[in-house]
Design a protein around this motif. Sequence first.
Motif: not given
Length: 69
Positions: A11-29
């Motif tokens: 997520x920190x690297x912006x890897x496109x293979x990371x699930x959208x849920x992980x990005x959304x959880x990070x944005x929420x937190x």
Amino acid sequence: MSISEATLRRVERGDAGTGAGAYLAALRILGVIGEATPALAPFLWSATAHRKAKLSKRKRGSGDDDDYF
């Protein structure tokens, strides 16, 4: 966030293979999900947006599809 350390690194690297849920959880937190995601259009919250689909003849009980399989 309930994700592994390796997923957090992706997520920190912006890897496109990371699930959208992980990005959304990070944005929420981080408290920025409101700025990062657009609001839903008001008509999507209305009662007309929740119409049911029509059932097929088979599910309605019509005998026309008796030999379908």
